[in-house]
Scaffold this active site. Structure first.
Site, short mmCIF file in Angstrom:
data_model
loop_
_atom_site.label_atom_id
_atom_site.label_comp_id
_atom_site.label_asym_id
_atom_site.label_seq_id
_atom_site.Cartn_x
_atom_site.Cartn_y
_atom_site.Cartn_z
N TRP A 64 -75.23 -8.31 34.04
CA TRP A 64 -75.62 -9.69 34.39
C TRP A 64 -74.40 -10.59 34.49
O TRP A 64 -74.33 -11.48 35.33
CB TRP A 64 -76.58 -10.23 33.33
CG TRP A 64 -77.01 -11.65 33.56
CD1 TRP A 64 -78.07 -12.09 34.29
CD2 TRP A 64 -76.36 -12.84 33.06
NE1 TRP A 64 -78.13 -13.46 34.27
CE2 TRP A 64 -77.09 -13.94 33.53
CE3 TRP A 64 -75.23 -13.06 32.27
CZ2 TRP A 64 -76.73 -15.26 33.22
CZ3 TRP A 64 -74.87 -14.36 31.97
CH2 TRP A 64 -75.62 -15.45 32.44
N HIS A 65 -73.40 -10.34 33.64
CA HIS A 65 -72.22 -11.20 33.61
C HIS A 65 -71.31 -11.01 34.83
O HIS A 65 -70.58 -11.92 35.18
CB HIS A 65 -71.41 -10.96 32.33
CG HIS A 65 -71.99 -11.66 31.14
ND1 HIS A 65 -72.99 -11.12 30.38
CD2 HIS A 65 -71.69 -12.87 30.58
CE1 HIS A 65 -73.29 -11.97 29.40
NE2 HIS A 65 -72.53 -13.03 29.50
N GLY A 66 -71.34 -9.86 35.44
CA GLY A 66 -70.47 -9.70 36.60
C GLY A 66 -70.51 -8.31 37.19
O GLY A 66 -70.84 -7.33 36.52
#
Length: 473
Positions: free
Chosen positions: A323-325
């Site tokens: 989700w973060h990258g």
């Protein structure tokens, strides 16, 4: 539009004053227009993507409520909504990453692969408002939230400008309900909101940005710095990302509170946690609780056998990393946290704290647990910050081999002062929010703090203005 920009200094008071001047029935329209303007300040055309997502989930919510007696239709409606919303996120955030990895895999095996790369920029805050939209359709499907038939209110729920691009990720039961309530002008709300905004700007512009310039130097060319420099860079990044994200969340809470809206607290002194599990209860609370409610518990949570629980935990934190990258470093970062949480449960039977009756012994062990957790979190932030595996390898190689090199990183006293002030404030605010604590101080302390933070923001801010770190997510 950045919270720490001149444009926002003009935008915020105009919107807040208009909010109280307008009759209640027209406030939603003004706020929706202001939120669109706020979002379009970055890349105007990308608001169309946001509107498509809003339209899909708004329609899905109404259909699911109308088909209350038909479980099959409701389920299909949920599936279509979730897939459509996530597909937008995948195209803009992960498609090029997947394509690049397929090309690399094809080359490894000698296969032909076109490997097309789309020339698209990631819309600001796409992951945040995607998750906020998903929480709405899931809650309507579960029967915990009535469908919103007013398109304007639903659009404002997704686009509410204080938390639009970096959260906190709100639930419909909290924010959507408040948007319909009439909010009278109250001195306490305005005063506490302004206190939060001032404190958030201080965290971002004085603490995070002053530390960030040294972090950038270390991660740009780690091989040229000594082991001590690398450790300083790691320490600074831990507090840079905390000050940066905590600062944004605090400003968001303050902007909403000046209009009478209460958003979720996103941080509760996470670096004072005695375990990794406690850290995730205190860090980015809106995201960790989102994964708990919408992924961890549906997978079975901790109500299953230990091997299945371990698998659930690894899945949740790997997805959290993704989700973060769109980078393997984020995936490894999340997966490692999953491993650590599984290991913590395995060691939970060793209750050293329960075996110590001496109060000083218990305090010392508590401090050691906090220090242990902080060291682990700081090391893992290095994986999070690294731009690639090569960059990460260079960082840890320099940390291991460059212990004989003299220090190359000349840190200004201002950076250490900013860090010390942040740590002191974090200790004071362990169990309370800044506006609550500040409001209980006498007038001399309050106004002294205001004067100091305003002076620091004007005179001691970093010469480099960094965008908020979580904007990229």
């Amino acid at each position: 539009m950045l919270f720490n920009s001149i444009e926002f200094v003009i935008f915020f008071p105009i919107v807040t004053v208009l909010f109280y001047l307008l009759p209640h029935n027209y406030r939603w329209l003004m706020l929706l227009g202001a939120s669109c303007f706020f979002y379009m300040w970055f890349i105007p055309k990308y608001i169309l993507i946001l509107l498509i997502t809003i339209a899909i989930d708004y329609t899905a919510g109404m259909l699911m409520e109308q088909w209350t007696g038909d479980a099959r239709k409701r389920k299909w409606c949920l599936v279509v909504s979730v897939i459509s919303t996530c597909l937008v996120l995948f195209i803009f955030k992960y498609l090029n990453f997947c394509s690049a990895n397929l090309v690399a895999l094809a080359r490894h095996f000698g296969w032909a692969h076109p490997g097309k790369v789309l020339s698209i920029a990631l819309p600001i805050g796409l992951s945040f408002h995607t998750f906020q939209s998903l929480s709405y359709v899931i809650e309507v499907y579960r029967g915990n939230q009535k469908a919103e038939y007013h398109f304007g209110y639903y659009a404002l729920y997704v686009m509410f400008y204080p938390q639009l691009v970096t959260g906190p990720i709100e639930r419909p039961q909290n924010l959507l309900r408040q948007l319909r309530e009439e909010k009278p002008l109250q001195y306490d709300n305005v005063a506490n909101g302004l206190r939060l905004i001032l404190f958030g700007l201080f965290l971002k512009m004085v603490v995070a940005d002053n530390l960030g310039q040294y972090v950038d130097l270390i991660y740009a060319e780690p091989a040229k710095y000594s082991s001590l420099d690398i450790l300083v860079g790691m320490l600074f990044y831990s507090f840079q990302i905390y000050g940066d994200f905590f600062g944004y969340s605090t400003i968001a809470l303050g902007c909403a509170l000046t209009m009478g809206y209460t958003l979720m607290d996103n941080f509760k002194a996470p670096y004072q946690s005695g375990s990794i599990q406690e850290f995730w209860r205190r860090w980015h609370i809106s995201l960790s609780s989102w994964f708990r409610d919408y992924l961890y518990i549906p997978l079975g949570g901790n109500r299953v056998a230990v091997p299945r629980w371990a698998l659930n935990t690894l899945i949740v934190f790997t997805v959290c990393g993704i989700w973060h990258g769109a980078n393997w470093t984020f995936m490894i970062w999340g997966f490692t946290y999953g491993i650590l949480l599984v290991a913590e449960r395995g060691l939970r039977n060793i209750h050293l704290l329960d075996r110590i009756s001496n109060s000083w012994g218990r305090r010392i062990l508590t401090l050691l647990n906090i220090a242990k957790t902080f060291v682990i979190v700081t090391l893992l932030w290095s994986i999070f910050r690294a731009t690639s595996f090569e960059n990460l390898h260079a960082l840890f190689s320099a940390l291991w081999h460059n212990h004989a090199l003299p220090a190359q990183l000349h840190v200004a006293p201002l950076a250490w002062l900013a860090l010390a002030l942040f740590v002191c404030m974090d200790l004071i605010l362990r169990q309370r929010r800044f506006d609550e604590w500040c409001g209980k101080q006498n007038a001399y302390v309050r106004w002294g703090l205001y004067a100091f933070m305003i002076f620091a923001i004007i005179a001691l801010s970093s010469v480099q203005h960094y965008p908020f770190i979580y904007f990229q997510f």
